[in-house]
Design a protein around this motif. Structure first.
Motif, PDB file in Angstrom:
ATOM      1  N   ALA A  63      92.450  49.619  -8.008  1.00 32.83           N
ATOM      2  CA  ALA A  63      91.535  48.618  -7.462  1.00 32.83           C
ATOM      3  C   ALA A  63      91.026  47.766  -8.612  1.00 32.83           C
ATOM      4  CB  ALA A  63      90.369  49.283  -6.743  1.00 32.83           C
ATOM      5  N   ARG A  64      90.633  46.559  -8.281  1.00 33.76           N
ATOM      6  CA  ARG A  64      90.010  45.679  -9.287  1.00 33.76           C
ATOM      7  C   ARG A  64      88.712  45.155  -8.694  1.00 33.76           C
ATOM      8  NH1 ARG A  64      95.071  42.485 -12.156  1.00 33.76           N
ATOM      9  NH2 ARG A  64      95.899  44.315 -13.218  1.00 33.76           N
ATOM     10  N   PRO A  65      87.697  46.001  -8.698  1.00 36.93           N
ATOM     11  CA  PRO A  65      86.467  45.672  -7.966  1.00 36.93           C
ATOM     12  C   PRO A  65      85.621  44.613  -8.679  1.00 36.93           C
ATOM     13  CG  PRO A  65      86.680  48.041  -8.437  1.00 36.93           C
ATOM     14  CD  PRO A  65      87.635  47.315  -9.307  1.00 36.93           C
ATOM     15  N   THR A  66      84.871  43.906  -7.866  1.00 36.81           N
ATOM     16  CA  THR A  66      83.921  42.913  -8.362  1.00 36.81           C
ATOM     17  C   THR A  66      82.719  42.878  -7.421  1.00 36.81           C
ATOM     18  OG1 THR A  66      85.721  41.540  -9.250  1.00 36.81           O
ATOM     19  CG2 THR A  66      83.587  40.475  -8.951  1.00 36.81           C
ATOM     20  N   ARG A  67      81.546  42.788  -8.006  1.00 37.96           N
ATOM     21  CA  ARG A  67      80.322  42.660  -7.216  1.00 37.96           C
ATOM     22  C   ARG A  67      79.612  41.379  -7.635  1.00 37.96           C
ATOM     23  NH1 ARG A  67      78.353  47.669  -7.463  1.00 37.96           N
ATOM     24  NH2 ARG A  67      77.463  47.337  -9.537  1.00 37.96           N
ATOM     25  N   VAL A  68      79.236  40.569  -6.645  1.00 41.37           N
ATOM     26  CA  VAL A  68      78.538  39.310  -6.899  1.00 41.37           C
ATOM     27  C   VAL A  68      77.146  39.384  -6.298  1.00 41.37           C
ATOM     28  CG1 VAL A  68      78.497  36.834  -6.409  1.00 41.37           C
ATOM     29  CG2 VAL A  68      80.661  37.946  -6.990  1.00 41.37           C
ATOM     30  N   THR A  69      76.165  39.050  -7.115  1.00 40.54           N
ATOM     31  CA  THR A  69      74.775  38.973  -6.654  1.00 40.54           C
ATOM     32  C   THR A  69      74.272  37.557  -6.884  1.00 40.54           C
ATOM     33  OG1 THR A  69      74.372  41.306  -7.164  1.00 40.54           O
ATOM     34  CG2 THR A  69      72.437  39.891  -6.876  1.00 40.54           C
ATOM     35  N   ILE A  70      73.883  36.893  -5.799  1.00 44.18           N
ATOM     36  CA  ILE A  70      73.343  35.532  -5.876  1.00 44.18           C
ATOM     37  C   ILE A  70      71.839  35.595  -5.685  1.00 44.18           C
ATOM     38  CG2 ILE A  70      73.314  33.231  -4.838  1.00 44.18           C
ATOM     39  CD1 ILE A  70      76.150  33.635  -3.962  1.00 44.18           C
ATOM     40  N   ALA A  79      91.031  42.268  -3.838  1.00 38.04           N
ATOM     41  CA  ALA A  79      91.025  40.845  -3.514  1.00 38.04           C
ATOM     42  C   ALA A  79      92.020  40.548  -2.392  1.00 38.04           C
ATOM     43  CB  ALA A  79      91.362  40.013  -4.749  1.00 38.04           C
ATOM     44  N   ARG A  80      91.769  39.487  -1.660  1.00 41.91           N
ATOM     45  CA  ARG A  80      92.678  39.084  -0.591  1.00 41.91           C
ATOM     46  C   ARG A  80      94.077  38.839  -1.154  1.00 41.91           C
ATOM     47  NH1 ARG A  80      90.524  33.933   2.016  1.00 41.91           N
ATOM     48  NH2 ARG A  80      92.191  34.311   3.530  1.00 41.91           N
ATOM     49  N   THR A 108      89.657  36.214 -11.323  1.00 42.75           N
ATOM     50  CA  THR A 108      88.519  35.534 -10.682  1.00 42.75           C
ATOM     51  C   THR A 108      88.447  35.809  -9.187  1.00 42.75           C
ATOM     52  OG1 THR A 108      89.686  33.480 -10.082  1.00 42.75           O
ATOM     53  CG2 THR A 108      88.803  33.635 -12.331  1.00 42.75           C
ATOM     54  N   HIS A 109      89.488  36.361  -8.606  1.00 42.45           N
ATOM     55  CA  HIS A 109      89.605  36.392  -7.149  1.00 42.45           C
ATOM     56  C   HIS A 109      88.596  37.286  -6.458  1.00 42.45           C
ATOM     57  CE1 HIS A 109      93.774  34.408  -6.483  1.00 42.45           C
ATOM     58  NE2 HIS A 109      93.196  33.932  -7.577  1.00 42.45           N
ATOM     59  N   GLY A 110      88.242  38.402  -7.076  1.00 36.82           N
ATOM     60  CA  GLY A 110      87.225  39.255  -6.467  1.00 36.82           C
ATOM     61  C   GLY A 110      85.920  38.512  -6.278  1.00 36.82           C
ATOM     62  N   ALA A 111      85.512  37.764  -7.306  1.00 33.52           N
ATOM     63  CA  ALA A 111      84.271  36.991  -7.216  1.00 33.52           C
ATOM     64  C   ALA A 111      84.380  35.893  -6.163  1.00 33.52           C
ATOM     65  CB  ALA A 111      83.926  36.386  -8.575  1.00 33.52           C
ATOM     66  N   LEU A 112      85.520  35.232  -6.093  1.00 29.71           N
ATOM     67  CA  LEU A 112      85.698  34.157  -5.124  1.00 29.71           C
ATOM     68  C   LEU A 112      85.721  34.696  -3.692  1.00 29.71           C
ATOM     69  CD1 LEU A 112      88.312  32.058  -7.113  1.00 29.71           C
ATOM     70  CD2 LEU A 112      85.907  31.478  -6.700  1.00 29.71           C
ATOM     71  N   ASP A 113      86.359  35.838  -3.491  1.00 27.34           N
ATOM     72  CA  ASP A 113      86.332  36.467  -2.169  1.00 27.34           C
ATOM     73  C   ASP A 113      84.919  36.860  -1.767  1.00 27.34           C
ATOM     74  OD1 ASP A 113      89.052  36.206  -1.842  1.00 27.34           O
ATOM     75  OD2 ASP A 113      89.518  38.287  -2.312  1.00 27.34           O
ATOM     76  N   ALA A 114      84.147  37.363  -2.739  1.00 31.31           N
ATOM     77  CA  ALA A 114      82.759  37.745  -2.451  1.00 31.31           C
ATOM     78  C   ALA A 114      81.945  36.528  -2.024  1.00 31.31           C
ATOM     79  CB  ALA A 114      82.141  38.407  -3.679  1.00 31.31           C
TER      80      ALA A 114
END
Length: 452
Positions: free
Chosen positions: A377-384, A399-400, A278-284
């Motif tokens: 890497a464990r990339p994540t992209r968040v679009t709001i 992630a951090r 979940t951390h990539g999304a939370l960092d985003a």
């Protein structure tokens, strides 16, 4: 397609030789502080998790029925060494803030450290240098066995599998086992791997939080059996663990670059109290809120694009804190509603209608692009998408807390204090200083400060 089974045990032999021969001065001097920080961070996770009701209840039961002099960290109780390793390892998993390793997709420290602490406490003359050497030996071997198991078959949870081998090595090293004894302990430990289920995390069954503790306890038992003369299966690592993998056990990884590539320097620290996926999304979200003005009431929908392993975490309406920690929709929603992703953001009070309603508007999709980048890497992209028509996007590659995006020492200490002060109060600063002074501090001095 499965890899061919190994024809020899030379890699396991090499790993046991490395562990038996490792001396404190063989660990790079400039990385000793890294190992000490892992110990301190893990202690923070254990102390913070020690107050979980079922952990505290099990600690009380064990202290009453399994008498001994081993410390139950975060409490004023004692029990037998094996039961202390079980309890302390379990407490360290509860909050989902324990150190981890992306290449073995698990948590080497929390499998090894509780076992090594329990063993060290039974030996009053154990020095900080001997303790740290045993911990590093167990971490290095355990992490490599984890890499050899990666990727696991979908049904399995990584906790409780390969970590038992690392725990056995750490305990055996502290006892002064020679290479044949360590190899036997490793083979026996592989036979003690748990039949873990990832569904336990997804469904919120808290037996999952005991997996690391069981590994620590079983590592002690495996070391005991080796000393008593039990023998393990020839090629025991691969023959016991191969069935848990998706592509076969990669025996070569067990001894890869031993003494040249230090796995304990490639781990990560966690700043969010939830599954690492979940951390990539939370960092985003942290980055988006820093750059844009909006509140959770302004959010119409959220799209999270990530790698396949993370995309499994889909439950929008979790019913327990553990299930909440393994849900990207909930993690996103609680971060937006509560303004943080710490311990209380995943508590029973956070499992409310407002957060669940927002989680229902969070979609999670896997992408081929991101799958190709794992595990480096464990990339994540968040679009709001906001109700005023704006669309905000942020991508996180590391992630951090990752070795490629590290937390500062100050951030790690702040996290430690948030976890420890509610339990140990004024002892918090002394515990941090003792743990981060390894090898100068003894394990006995550290544990004295880690208990009430």
């Amino acid at each position: 397609m499965s890899r061919d089974p190994p024809e020899s045990t030379c890699e396991a032999t090499a790993a046991s030789e490395f562990a038996a021969d490792l001396a404190f001065d063989g660990i790079p001097t400039d990385r000793i502080d890294d190992a000490s920080l892992i110990v301190a961070d893990s202690l923070g996770a254990i102390v913070g998790g020690s107050t979980a009701p079922y952990v505290a209840g099990f600690a009380e039961l064990s202290a009453d029925t399994r008498r001994g002099d081993a410390s139950i960290i975060g409490t004023d109780r004692q029990t037998s060494p094996d039961r202390a390793a079980l309890i302390n390892g379990s407490a360290g998993s509860v909050l989902e803030v324990d150190e981890g390793h992306k290449y073995c997709a698990g948590h080497p420290a929390m499998h090894v450290l509780p076992a090594v602490f329990a063993e060290a406490e039974s030996r009053s003359d154990t020095t900080g240098a001997a303790f740290l050497t045993a911990f590093v030996a167990g971490y290095e071997v355990g992490a490599r066995v984890g890499i050899a198991c990666t990727p696991l078959a979908d049904a399995y949870h990584m906790h409780g599998l390969w970590g038992t081998v690392g725990a056995a090595v750490g305990v055996g090293k502290l006892r002064g086992y020679d290479q044949p004894e360590l190899l036997e302990a490793m083979r026996i430990a592989a036979n003690h791997a748990l039949h873990t289920s990832f569904d336990a995390a997804l469904e919120g069954a808290t037996v999952r939080n005991s997996y690391t503790g069981m590994s620590a306890m079983n590592g002690i038992l495996a070391a005991d059996k080796a000393a008593a003369g039990f023998s393990g299966l020839e090629s025991g690592l691969s023959r016991h663990l191969d069935r848990t993998t998706a592509g076969g056990f990669d025996e070569r990884a067990v001894a890869a670059e031993l003494g040249d590539r230090w796995e304990f320097t490639r781990g990560y620290f966690k700043i969010h109290a939830a599954c690492r996926y979940t951390h990539g999304a939370l960092d985003a979200l942290d980055a988006l809120e820093a750059d844009h003005q909006f509140g959770h009431a302004d959010v119409d929908s959220v799209l999270v694009e990530t790698y396949p392993a993370a995309s499994r975490l889909q439950t929008p309406r979790p019913t327990t804190d553990l299930q909440a920690k393994f849900s990207i929709p909930f993690a996103v929603a609680t971060r937006l509603v509560n303004g943080h992703s710490g311990k209380s953001a995943f508590s029973a009070d956070a499992l409310c209608a407002e957060t669940h309603a927002l989680a229902e508007r969070v979609a999670v999709n896997a992408t081929d692009e991101y799958e190709r980048q794992v595990p480096d890497a464990r990339p994540t992209r968040v679009t709001i998408r906001l109700t005023d028509g704006r669309s905000l996007t942020e991508e996180v590659r590391h992630a951090r807390g990752d070795a490629a995006n590290p937390l500062s020492r100050r951030e790690l200490r702040s996290k430690f204090e948030r976890l420890v002060e509610p339990v140990l109060g004024d002892q918090t600063a002394d515990l941090w200083r003792a743990a981060t002074r390894l090898p100068d501090a003894s394990p006995a001095a550290i544990l004295e400060r880690a208990t009430r």
